[in-house]
Scaffold this motif. Structure first.
Motif, PDB file in Angstrom:
ATOM      1  N   LYS A 126       2.730   7.162 -15.328  1.00 32.81           N
ATOM      2  CA  LYS A 126       1.771   7.668 -14.340  1.00 32.81           C
ATOM      3  C   LYS A 126       0.670   8.511 -14.978  1.00 32.81           C
ATOM      4  O   LYS A 126      -0.489   8.448 -14.577  1.00 32.81           O
ATOM      5  N   ASP A 127       1.019   9.308 -15.985  1.00 33.14           N
ATOM      6  CA  ASP A 127       0.061  10.228 -16.595  1.00 33.14           C
ATOM      7  C   ASP A 127      -0.406   9.773 -17.971  1.00 33.14           C
ATOM      8  O   ASP A 127      -0.934  10.572 -18.758  1.00 33.14           O
ATOM      9  N   VAL A 128      -0.220   8.498 -18.294  1.00 33.95           N
ATOM     10  CA  VAL A 128      -0.637   7.984 -19.592  1.00 33.95           C
ATOM     11  C   VAL A 128      -2.164   8.009 -19.695  1.00 33.95           C
ATOM     12  O   VAL A 128      -2.886   7.884 -18.710  1.00 33.95           O
ATOM     13  N   ASP A 175       1.787   6.741  -7.039  1.00 29.89           N
ATOM     14  CA  ASP A 175       0.820   7.713  -7.563  1.00 29.89           C
ATOM     15  C   ASP A 175       1.340   9.144  -7.452  1.00 29.89           C
ATOM     16  O   ASP A 175       0.990  10.009  -8.260  1.00 29.89           O
ATOM     17  N   LYS A 176       2.178   9.415  -6.463  1.00 27.79           N
ATOM     18  CA  LYS A 176       2.708  10.766  -6.269  1.00 27.79           C
ATOM     19  C   LYS A 176       4.001  11.005  -7.057  1.00 27.79           C
ATOM     20  O   LYS A 176       4.153  12.026  -7.731  1.00 27.79           O
ATOM     21  N   LEU A 177       4.938  10.063  -6.963  1.00 29.40           N
ATOM     22  CA  LEU A 177       6.273  10.261  -7.524  1.00 29.40           C
ATOM     23  C   LEU A 177       6.466   9.600  -8.883  1.00 29.40           C
ATOM     24  O   LEU A 177       7.402   9.947  -9.608  1.00 29.40           O
ATOM     25  N   GLY A 178       5.626   8.649  -9.211  1.00 30.31           N
ATOM     26  CA  GLY A 178       5.789   7.899 -10.450  1.00 30.31           C
ATOM     27  C   GLY A 178       6.236   6.477 -10.191  1.00 30.31           C
ATOM     28  O   GLY A 178       6.856   6.180  -9.162  1.00 30.31           O
ATOM     29  N   VAL A 235       0.837  -1.211   0.000  1.00 29.37           N
ATOM     30  CA  VAL A 235       0.000   0.000   0.000  1.00 29.37           C
ATOM     31  C   VAL A 235       0.869   1.256   0.000  1.00 29.37           C
ATOM     32  O   VAL A 235       0.621   2.199  -0.774  1.00 29.37           O
ATOM     33  N   LEU A 236       1.892   1.299   0.842  1.00 29.77           N
ATOM     34  CA  LEU A 236       2.760   2.473   0.914  1.00 29.77           C
ATOM     35  C   LEU A 236       3.453   2.733  -0.424  1.00 29.77           C
ATOM     36  O   LEU A 236       3.520   3.886  -0.883  1.00 29.77           O
ATOM     37  N   SER A 237       3.963   1.686  -1.062  1.00 27.16           N
ATOM     38  CA  SER A 237       4.655   1.879  -2.337  1.00 27.16           C
ATOM     39  C   SER A 237       3.705   2.389  -3.418  1.00 27.16           C
ATOM     40  O   SER A 237       4.098   3.197  -4.264  1.00 27.16           O
ATOM     41  N   CYS A 238       2.443   1.948  -3.378  1.00 26.53           N
ATOM     42  CA  CYS A 238       1.467   2.400  -4.369  1.00 26.53           C
ATOM     43  C   CYS A 238       1.080   3.865  -4.150  1.00 26.53           C
ATOM     44  O   CYS A 238       0.878   4.615  -5.113  1.00 26.53           O
ATOM     45  N   ARG A 293       8.431   4.619 -11.991  1.00 25.57           N
ATOM     46  CA  ARG A 293       9.857   4.353 -12.217  1.00 25.57           C
ATOM     47  C   ARG A 293      10.704   4.652 -10.984  1.00 25.57           C
ATOM     48  O   ARG A 293      11.637   3.913 -10.660  1.00 25.57           O
ATOM     49  N   ARG A 294      10.422   5.741 -10.308  1.00 24.26           N
ATOM     50  CA  ARG A 294      11.229   6.112  -9.144  1.00 24.26           C
ATOM     51  C   ARG A 294      11.134   5.062  -8.038  1.00 24.26           C
ATOM     52  O   ARG A 294      12.140   4.676  -7.440  1.00 24.26           O
ATOM     53  N   VAL A 295       9.912   4.622  -7.783  1.00 23.45           N
ATOM     54  CA  VAL A 295       9.709   3.628  -6.722  1.00 23.45           C
ATOM     55  C   VAL A 295      10.404   2.316  -7.070  1.00 23.45           C
ATOM     56  O   VAL A 295      11.092   1.709  -6.240  1.00 23.45           O
ATOM     57  N   LEU A 296      10.252   1.874  -8.311  1.00 20.38           N
ATOM     58  CA  LEU A 296      10.835   0.590  -8.710  1.00 20.38           C
ATOM     59  C   LEU A 296      12.355   0.662  -8.861  1.00 20.38           C
ATOM     60  O   LEU A 296      13.052  -0.330  -8.648  1.00 20.38           O
ATOM     61  N   THR A 297      12.874   1.833  -9.225  1.00 23.29           N
ATOM     62  CA  THR A 297      14.324   1.999  -9.268  1.00 23.29           C
ATOM     63  C   THR A 297      14.918   1.857  -7.866  1.00 23.29           C
ATOM     64  O   THR A 297      15.935   1.184  -7.658  1.00 23.29           O
TER      65      THR A 297
END
Length: 462
Positions: free
Chosen positions: A456-458, A329-332, A322-325, A334-338
């Motif tokens: 994120k914005d697609v 939604d806020k940062l994108g 939940v936290l990562s999602c 790619r940033r989270v998964l990187t």
């Protein structure tokens, strides 16, 4: 002439209003409760079924179907190989269910996939043992495991689309977490069932009949899941694709012709999460509870103790999904998964020190809980955004097929042989070789993330 122009303008305005109204109607969504239930319940059952098999393959099937008293490690490896069969079947399931999901809709396909998986799981609980039926029992076990994989091949991607195609644009990752949360819920239910059974029965009783109970109980969960899914609506974005006549005759051809790169990216985005999960949940269970002669690490834990530690740490998994999602939604995405990929490389190099019996000794609950909790936290960060990221890589008319193929190819690359490979590596090269194996998969994920565009914005309706 002026009147004619005015009339034409009114007609165009009316046409635009009608189109807008049609689009608005097409985007009428199920309630949040329905979306949560339809996407989460099915994946919870899916993962319950798979975890029940994983636990049985590590602890009971070596004695029931592959009893080799001369070499218990070989029996364990043979049992874990049957674990891989369903993962090999999953891409085939994604091809079949993806085709119909993009042609006929998400709802009907999800109902059929759940029934397929449920029947396979229930019948495993009815099998005769090797002593009763010989090789025939093993053959039927492998066949039912294959059926499980076919059903599972159409499950996750469909559930992810039910969630994300009903989501507001700025909350797609959060909605995508609903099917992802099915993983810890199913895991908790499966291991909780084994924990209760082992609390009231000895090893002989578990080998006689206790191992069957989790598989038979799955029938109750499947019925609940079917009731929920039969009453849900088709997703608004698929209804829009139907209204705009964008549904293609051969989604699979379209995917491999136009989106083969995205399929490869999706495969390696997900593969490391599989490798990590089955290292944590299946391989480590055998490593922590068996002695060296039986393919374990001689850490001295009982099966019940280890299941309890897994059930506690799985809550960390759910929290970080939940936290990562929320951050995705806020940062994108790619940033989270990187971040998760880089953190996993570090974890892969360090966790073997927590599982080395010569360093930590036997029954070191602190070291083992640190391994499980940190591992599942990183698993949550890496797994959470996938529910939105994978569907966003593909157009709406091939989304079921594309995301499903990528996700299930990842099952072969990242999960199918993880328990077997990790058991062989640790038995022959020590626990640090398992860390290197996970590290290689994390680097592959990082490369895949860096080659993807931010989604994120697609425009998710296209």
């Amino acid at each position: 002439m002026t009147a004619a122009l005015e009339e034409t303008g009114l007609e165009q305005a009316a046409g635009a209003a009608s189109a807008a109204a049609g689009k608005a109607a097409a985007l009428v969504r199920d309630s949040v409760k329905t979306v949560i239930a339809a996407s989460m319940v099915g994946t919870a059952i899916e993962f319950y079924d798979f975890y029940a098999y994983g636990t049985a393959a590590a602890n009971y099937f070596p004695h029931i179907f592959f009893s080799d008293k001369a070499n218990p490690t070989v029996a364990l490896l043979m049992s874990l190989l049957t674990f891989a069969i369903a993962f090999i079947a999953r891409p085939l399931g994604s091809l079949v269910f993806g085709h119909f999901g993009d042609r006929m809709g998400r709802k009907t396909t999800l109902v059929v996939s759940l029934m397929t998986m449920g029947v396979g799981t229930f019948l495993i609980g009815c099998l005769p043992t090797y002593d009763q039926a010989g090789v025939f029992a093993v053959a039927i076990l492998c066949l039912l495991r294959f059926v499980q994989g076919i059903g599972l091949g159409g499950e996750w991607s469909g559930a992810a689309l039910v969630a994300t195609e009903n989501a507001p644009e700025d909350k797609r990752a959060l909605y995508g977490s609903f099917p992802e949360l099915g993983a810890p819920i199913g895991f908790f239910l499966s291991n909780g069932t084994y924990f209760v059974l082992e609390s009231f029965n000895d090893q002989d009783a578990m080998l006689s009949w206790g191992w069957r109970v989790p598989f038979l109980l799955s029938a109750v969960l499947v019925i609940i899941g079917l009731v929920v899914r039969v009453h849900m609506e088709e997703t608004p974005i698929f209804r829009m694709a139907q209204a705009q006549k964008k549904v293609v005759k051969s989604p699979l051809t379209e995917v491999f012709r136009k989106s083969w790169r995205q399929v490869l990216q999706a495969t390696f985005l997900v593969a490391v999460t599989y490798t990590l999960f089955y290292t944590l949940a299946t391989w480590s269970l055998a490593w922590g509870t068996k002695d060296t002669a039986n393919g374990g690490g001689d850490l001295g834990f009982t099966n019940q103790e280890y299941l309890l530690m897994l059930m506690i740490s799985i809550c960390v998994f759910a929290l970080f999904i939940v936290l990562s999602c929320l951050y995705a939604d806020k940062l994108g995405r790619r940033r989270v998964l990187t971040f998760s990929s880089c953190a996993l490389v570090v974890f892969a190099l360090l966790f073997p020190f927590l599982l080395d019996g010569q360093l930590v000794g036997q029954k070191n609950f602190v070291a083992n809980m640190a391994f499980l909790c940190i591992g599942f936290a990183l698993m949550g960060i890496a797994f959470g955004p996938i529910g939105a990221f994978l569907p966003e890589l593909f157009d709406a008319n091939v989304r079921y097929s594309g995301s499903g193929i990528g996700y299930n190819l990842a099952a072969i690359v990242g999960a199918a042989f993880v328990p077997t490979i990790a058991t062989w590596l640790s038995h022959n090269w020590g626990v640090h070789s398992v860390g290197l194996y996970l590290g290689v998969m994390a680097v592959c994920c990082l490369v895949s993330v860096l080659t993807c565009k931010e989604t994120k914005d697609v425009d998710f309706t296209k």
